[in-house]
Design an enzyme around this catalytic site. Structure first.
Site, PDB file in Angstrom:
ATOM      1  N   LYS A 297       0.857  -1.194   0.000  1.00 52.86           N
ATOM      2  CA  LYS A 297       0.000   0.000   0.000  1.00 52.86           C
ATOM      3  C   LYS A 297       0.889   1.238   0.000  1.00 52.86           C
ATOM      4  CE  LYS A 297      -3.011   2.644   3.133  1.00 52.86           C
ATOM      5  NZ  LYS A 297      -3.611   2.682   4.495  1.00 52.86           N
ATOM      6  N   ASP A 302      -2.313  10.489   3.539  1.00 56.82           N
ATOM      7  CA  ASP A 302      -3.711  10.125   3.734  1.00 56.82           C
ATOM      8  C   ASP A 302      -4.400  11.132   4.643  1.00 56.82           C
ATOM      9  OD1 ASP A 302      -6.170   8.924   4.000  1.00 56.82           O
ATOM     10  OD2 ASP A 302      -5.467   7.406   5.422  1.00 56.82           O
ATOM     11  N   LYS A 309      -9.698  13.179   8.516  1.00 56.22           N
ATOM     12  CA  LYS A 309      -9.161  12.809   9.824  1.00 56.22           C
ATOM     13  C   LYS A 309      -9.061  14.052  10.713  1.00 56.22           C
ATOM     14  CE  LYS A 309      -6.000   9.248   7.996  1.00 56.22           C
ATOM     15  NZ  LYS A 309      -6.427   8.061   8.736  1.00 56.22           N
ATOM     16  N   ASP A 320       1.864   6.497   5.631  1.00 53.35           N
ATOM     17  CA  ASP A 320       0.855   5.542   5.169  1.00 53.35           C
ATOM     18  C   ASP A 320       1.308   4.789   3.916  1.00 53.35           C
ATOM     19  OD1 ASP A 320      -1.535   4.358   5.858  1.00 53.35           O
ATOM     20  OD2 ASP A 320      -2.744   5.640   4.578  1.00 53.35           O
ATOM     21  N   ASP A 384     -11.991   7.268   4.344  1.00 48.61           N
ATOM     22  CA  ASP A 384     -10.739   7.058   5.069  1.00 48.61           C
ATOM     23  C   ASP A 384     -10.370   5.582   5.144  1.00 48.61           C
ATOM     24  OD1 ASP A 384      -8.467   7.838   6.430  1.00 48.61           O
ATOM     25  OD2 ASP A 384      -9.421   7.794   8.403  1.00 48.61           O
ATOM     26  N   GLU A 386      -9.435   3.863   2.616  1.00 50.09           N
ATOM     27  CA  GLU A 386      -9.047   3.917   1.206  1.00 50.09           C
ATOM     28  C   GLU A 386      -7.980   2.894   0.826  1.00 50.09           C
ATOM     29  OE1 GLU A 386      -5.569   5.151   2.921  1.00 50.09           O
ATOM     30  OE2 GLU A 386      -7.574   5.745   3.519  1.00 50.09           O
ATOM     31  N   ARG A 388      -7.586  -0.228   1.479  1.00 45.92           N
ATOM     32  CA  ARG A 388      -8.115  -1.514   1.011  1.00 45.92           C
ATOM     33  C   ARG A 388      -8.685  -1.406  -0.406  1.00 45.92           C
ATOM     34  NH1 ARG A 388     -12.091  -1.875   6.016  1.00 45.92           N
ATOM     35  NH2 ARG A 388     -10.222  -0.879   6.845  1.00 45.92           N
TER      36      ARG A 388
END
Length: 537
Positions: A297, A302, A309, A320, A384, A386, A388
């Site tokens: 990933k 993010d 967030k 991230d 959020d 995202e 996956r």
């Protein structure tokens, strides 16, 4: 970017080596053991070394536990200016757990951290544990050399790329005083000529592993305005010895990756899907024993998208992309090892989906529905969640492209995994118990902890949507890590050997550890390499 440490191997006796500091290993019960190096140094220092050691042992300032250190000034009686007394733990006969890979790596790292504080340019040490009969034959010379090199290079790491040098000398001196010193050289004195080649090979492997862990740390520690998807693409393209194919935004859409595109379109930074390939030079006619796909990933920042967030939760979201960093660094290490004659009989492919998750007029909205590459529709109830979405399409692409025997994905996927396991361990789940077990065992050798989490069929209930095949974030706040894993499982082919590593906790540390300074840890690079190369340990 990261600091470098030269490692020399010599056949000279330890006390004959020219270095700023010399490391002497000491057991907890040192007074009951014959330690030839300690005795020789003590004699040269007219009894001052053992006298000092006895005093600090009795006071409790030094206990001899693994990683304990105490500094003694040699006052010119030895070639080195300082002795670093290094705790090696218990020396009970024939107990291999006392000379475990983790203990050796940690001891070497602790010695380096002590040497940094002394501001010396070089430090020497013998092969830890090798001189004591209690450990004769328990630690292979190659493993010993590799573990010492790993611990040393990992501990010497500092991220200073964005620091500027002050013109004011006082300010400069003040800064230098506050920082630890960067060592230039470690000299390893071997216990005999017969072990030299194996130790040399081990050092080569260990240093290569650690340097690439440090490269992953660099990328995670650096800021998101420098480490963009384009930056990661360029890092991958620059690896010599690997094939690299890159899909841009147009190709991602053309491939039908509606979930990846949905996440990426909110940012002005272009997304990329990176595919790195390694094919072994060992017996090329016979082909590889198996094909392994690593999927990372790569969210270089993010924000949470429109499901924004809180500000405090966003501060470290530059990290991230730690999964992507681990995959690229692992592939880089494989290429470096191949160039040094250390081949792998496994075909390895590294896939990275990299983009930003940002709020804008183009961003996906809660309630949007997108079509994945494998045809399943997904309702986005939380922008959020995202990672996956990106991984789902990249996992499908990886399976279609190379039909791997095994597929391992790595992601800072869920805060729930930190709640469950803290920052000590990564969660691991998947379809293949043997693969999961092998990853956990490889992690133990590599000094990284993994804990299996279940993927019960009941978890799929939370992913049901009224308007699509799946919803991207399960409701109710229950089993968040497993919900993320269960979502990814929907994009794994039936019967495929797959493991998902949720590295959200250990990807970043807020405190110094012997071989892990504050910041990005480069987690999972070591584990993946120990898993792929069975002869490291």
């Amino acid at each position: 970017m990261s600091s470098h440490l030269k490692i020399d191997i010599v056949n000279d006796p330890l006390l004959d080596v020219e270095a700023g500091a010399v490391v002497i290993g000491v057991a907890e019960d040192w007074e009951q053991r014959d330690n030839a190096v300690l005795s020789a140094a003590d004699e040269a220092m007219h009894g001052g070394l053992k006298s000092e050691l006895k005093a600090v042992t009795q006071s409790g300032a030094f206990k001899g536990k693994v990683g304990d250190t105490h500094i003694v000034n040699t006052l010119g009686h030895l070639k080195a200016r300082y002795v670093i007394l290094l705790g090696l733990g218990k020396f009970e006969d024939k107990k291999p757990e006392n000379a475990s890979p983790e203990n050796i790596r940690r001891a070497a790292a602790s010695a380096i951290r002590a040497a940094q504080k002394l501001k010396v340019q070089s430090v020497s040490m013998a092969c830890l544990y090798c001189y004591d009969s209690a450990f004769d034959g328990l630690v292979a010379p190659q493993s010993m050399g590799g573990l010492i090199a790993e611990g040393a290079v990992l501990a010497n790491y500092q991220f200073k790329l964005r620091k500027t040098k002050s013109e004011d000398k006082k300010e400069k001196d003040k800064k230098e005083e506050a920082q630890t010193y960067e060592l230039e050289k470690l000299i390893v004195a071997t216990p005999g000529n017969d072990r030299f080649p194996a130790i040399e090979r081990g050092v080569l492997i260990g240093r290569t592993i650690a340097k690439n862990v440090n490269r992953a740390r660099d990328w995670v520690n650096d800021s998101a305005n420098y480490v963009t998807p384009t930056f990661l693409k360029e890092q991958a393209e620059g690896i010599k010895g690997l094939e690299c194919r890159v899909l841009d935004a147009k190709e991602i859409k053309k491939q039908g990756m509606g979930l990846f595109d949905l996440v990426a379109k909110g940012s002005d930074e272009p997304p990329f899907l990176i595919h790195l390939s390694y094919k072994s030079q060992q017996n090329p006619k016979e082909g590889p024993k198996k094909k392994v796909a690593l999927v990372g990933k790569g969210l270089t920042f993010d924000s949470g998208g429109l499901s924004l967030k809180p500000a405090k939760s966003m501060e470290l979201m530059k990290m991230d992309m730690a999964g992507a960093a681990a995959v690229i660094a692992t592939m880089r290490a494989i290429a470096k090892l191949e160039a040094k004659g250390v081949s792998l009989d496994v075909e390895v492919h590294g896939f990275v989906g990299t983009c930003e998750n940002m709020p804008s007029a183009r961003s996906s909205k809660p309630g949007d529905i997108a079509v994945s590459k494998n045809g399943k529709t997904v309702e986005v109830n939380n922008t959020d969640a995202e990672g996956r979405l990106v991984l789902a399409d990249v996992l499908t692409y990886a399976q279609e492209q190379v039909n791997p025997d095994q597929i391992i994905d790595l992601a800072t996927l869920t805060g729930a995994c930190i709640v469950a396991l803290g920052k000590v361990a990564s969660g691991v789940m998947g379809t293949d118990k043997t693969l999961i077990s092998d990853i956990i065992e490889s992690g133990k050798k590599a000094g990284e902890k993994f804990w299996e989490l279940p993927l019960y069929d009941e978890y799929k209930k939370s992913l049901e949507s009224d308007v699509a095949d799946l919803i991207n974030a399960g409701s109710g706040g229950e089993a968040g890590s497993q919900n993320g894993g269960m979502f990814l499982k929907e994009f794994i082919d039936e019967g495929r050997s797959w493991a998902h590593l949720d590295i959200a906790g250990p990807a970043w540390t807020s405190r110094d550890l012997p071989e892990v300074p504050k910041g990005g840890t480069g987690v999972a690079v070591r584990t993946l390499l120990y898993y792929l190369y069975k002869d490291f340990s």
